[in-house]
Design a protein around this motif. Sequence first.
Motif, PDB file in Angstrom:
ATOM      1  N   UNK A  45     -33.119   8.940 -43.753  1.00 12.79           N
ATOM      2  CA  UNK A  45     -33.915   8.487 -42.605  1.00 12.79           C
ATOM      3  C   UNK A  45     -33.079   7.568 -41.724  1.00 12.79           C
ATOM      4  N   UNK A  46     -32.408   6.621 -42.366  1.00 17.27           N
ATOM      5  CA  UNK A  46     -31.590   5.682 -41.605  1.00 17.27           C
ATOM      6  C   UNK A  46     -30.307   6.327 -41.091  1.00 17.27           C
ATOM      7  N   UNK A  47     -29.806   7.323 -41.845  1.00 19.59           N
ATOM      8  CA  UNK A  47     -28.546   7.977 -41.472  1.00 19.59           C
ATOM      9  C   UNK A  47     -28.733   9.496 -41.491  1.00 19.59           C
ATOM     10  N   UNK A  48     -29.493  10.040 -40.569  1.00 24.80           N
ATOM     11  CA  UNK A  48     -29.843  11.459 -40.623  1.00 24.80           C
ATOM     12  C   UNK A  48     -28.658  12.398 -40.445  1.00 24.80           C
ATOM     13  N   UNK A  49     -27.578  11.940 -39.840  1.00 20.04           N
ATOM     14  CA  UNK A  49     -26.432  12.817 -39.602  1.00 20.04           C
ATOM     15  C   UNK A  49     -25.400  12.760 -40.721  1.00 20.04           C
ATOM     16  N   UNK A  50     -25.538  11.816 -41.614  1.00 18.47           N
ATOM     17  CA  UNK A  50     -24.538  11.644 -42.673  1.00 18.47           C
ATOM     18  C   UNK A  50     -24.754  12.658 -43.791  1.00 18.47           C
ATOM     19  N   UNK A  51     -23.705  13.365 -44.165  1.00 15.72           N
ATOM     20  CA  UNK A  51     -23.762  14.308 -45.283  1.00 15.72           C
ATOM     21  C   UNK A  51     -22.815  13.861 -46.385  1.00 15.72           C
ATOM     22  N   UNK A  52     -23.063  14.385 -47.596  1.00 14.64           N
ATOM     23  CA  UNK A  52     -22.302  13.964 -48.772  1.00 14.64           C
ATOM     24  C   UNK A  52     -21.749  15.177 -49.521  1.00 14.64           C
ATOM     25  N   UNK A  53     -20.616  15.010 -50.169  1.00 17.43           N
ATOM     26  CA  UNK A  53     -20.125  16.061 -51.061  1.00 17.43           C
ATOM     27  C   UNK A  53     -21.053  16.209 -52.267  1.00 17.43           C
ATOM     28  N   UNK A  54     -20.979  17.381 -52.888  1.00 15.63           N
ATOM     29  CA  UNK A  54     -21.698  17.650 -54.130  1.00 15.63           C
ATOM     30  C   UNK A  54     -20.686  18.091 -55.179  1.00 15.63           C
ATOM     31  N   UNK A  55     -20.678  17.402 -56.312  1.00 11.72           N
ATOM     32  CA  UNK A  55     -19.818  17.765 -57.431  1.00 11.72           C
ATOM     33  C   UNK A  55     -20.697  18.358 -58.526  1.00 11.72           C
ATOM     34  N   UNK A  56     -20.342  19.532 -59.017  1.00 10.45           N
ATOM     35  CA  UNK A  56     -21.053  20.175 -60.116  1.00 10.45           C
ATOM     36  C   UNK A  56     -20.193  20.046 -61.370  1.00 10.45           C
ATOM     37  N   UNK A  57     -20.780  19.496 -62.431  1.00  8.49           N
ATOM     38  CA  UNK A  57     -20.057  19.274 -63.678  1.00  8.49           C
ATOM     39  C   UNK A  57     -20.639  20.122 -64.798  1.00  8.49           C
ATOM     40  N   UNK A  58     -19.773  20.904 -65.469  1.00 10.49           N
ATOM     41  CA  UNK A  58     -20.167  21.709 -66.623  1.00 10.49           C
ATOM     42  C   UNK A  58     -19.693  21.040 -67.913  1.00 10.49           C
ATOM     43  N   UNK A  59     -20.643  20.746 -68.795  1.00  8.79           N
ATOM     44  CA  UNK A  59     -20.334  20.051 -70.052  1.00  8.79           C
ATOM     45  C   UNK A  59     -19.708  20.996 -71.077  1.00  8.79           C
ATOM     46  N   UNK A  60     -19.279  20.413 -72.192  1.00  7.11           N
ATOM     47  CA  UNK A  60     -18.700  21.170 -73.292  1.00  7.11           C
ATOM     48  C   UNK A  60     -19.745  21.605 -74.304  1.00  7.11           C
ATOM     49  N   UNK A  61     -19.274  22.188 -75.413  1.00  3.52           N
ATOM     50  CA  UNK A  61     -20.173  22.803 -76.390  1.00  3.52           C
ATOM     51  C   UNK A  61     -21.062  21.779 -77.095  1.00  3.52           C
TER      52      UNK A  61
END
Length: 277
Positions: A45-61
């Motif tokens: 709301x305060x920063x409608x134009x700001x975007x962020x990276x997304x990191x996807x993490x896959x765990x181990x067994x």
Amino acid sequence: AGLTAAYALDVDTFGPEYNIDYSGGWGTGIEQYGRLHTPAGYDPVANPAKTYPLIVFFHGIGELHNREIAAGSPGNTWQVVQANNITDLFNHTKNTAFIYAPQADNAWNDDTLANVTAGIAKIMNEYKIARDQVYVTGLSLGGGACWTAMMKYPVFAAGIPICGVEPNAGSDPAVLAGMPIWAFHNIKDPTVHVNNTRARINEIRAAQGLSAVTFPVTTTGVYTDGSKWFQDAEHPELQYSECSGSTHGVWYRAYSDNEAGRAGMLSPPSHREYPIH
């Protein structure tokens, strides 16, 4: 079999559950368990134009849902922020990126990865995500999932696969030609053989019409502890740190603020767009 669990830190430090609900699922109505970290100060709301990276993490067994249930846990309380595993990754990015950490039931099979992709789409629709800054990483069993995800789903801009098992059947390494990738593996890994990562590097090179590399390399970048760093001058987007350790847990080094970590992620070349600064 033989893969070791990653030891855990308080999951609530990481973030709340982010589950994908479908009919049926694993008998609970939930098809895909997971957790999502929202960066500090996120305010669309305060920063409608700001975007962020997304990191996807896959765990181990060791963090599989069925193993957690067998151990008496209610499920999805698996501590995804694992002490000395991705704690450093989390600490470096918690203020600058979203981190989505799905949990597999018993394997990172194609059905599960399709569900994860649905989760990514859902996150991108619900939050201010920079669509050209979706990154993927994973360790051990999750390292194989990282390779598979990069090959089968074009949503990812770059990846950091760590001591990964072989990718799923039908994965085509040719699609990774030109994609920014930094792989890590200990040369004497007793659990997942280093040849798994070496093979991926040469498969990508073959897709580019390049000759196979003979490992261990002896002429390209060498770390002070003797670990080798491979990077082709004509294709600098493909990088590989073959570390000198004799344990499985090279993720301790890959995600930490040490020499390999700084070179690989904290101070990436200008053509790399990892959200780790």
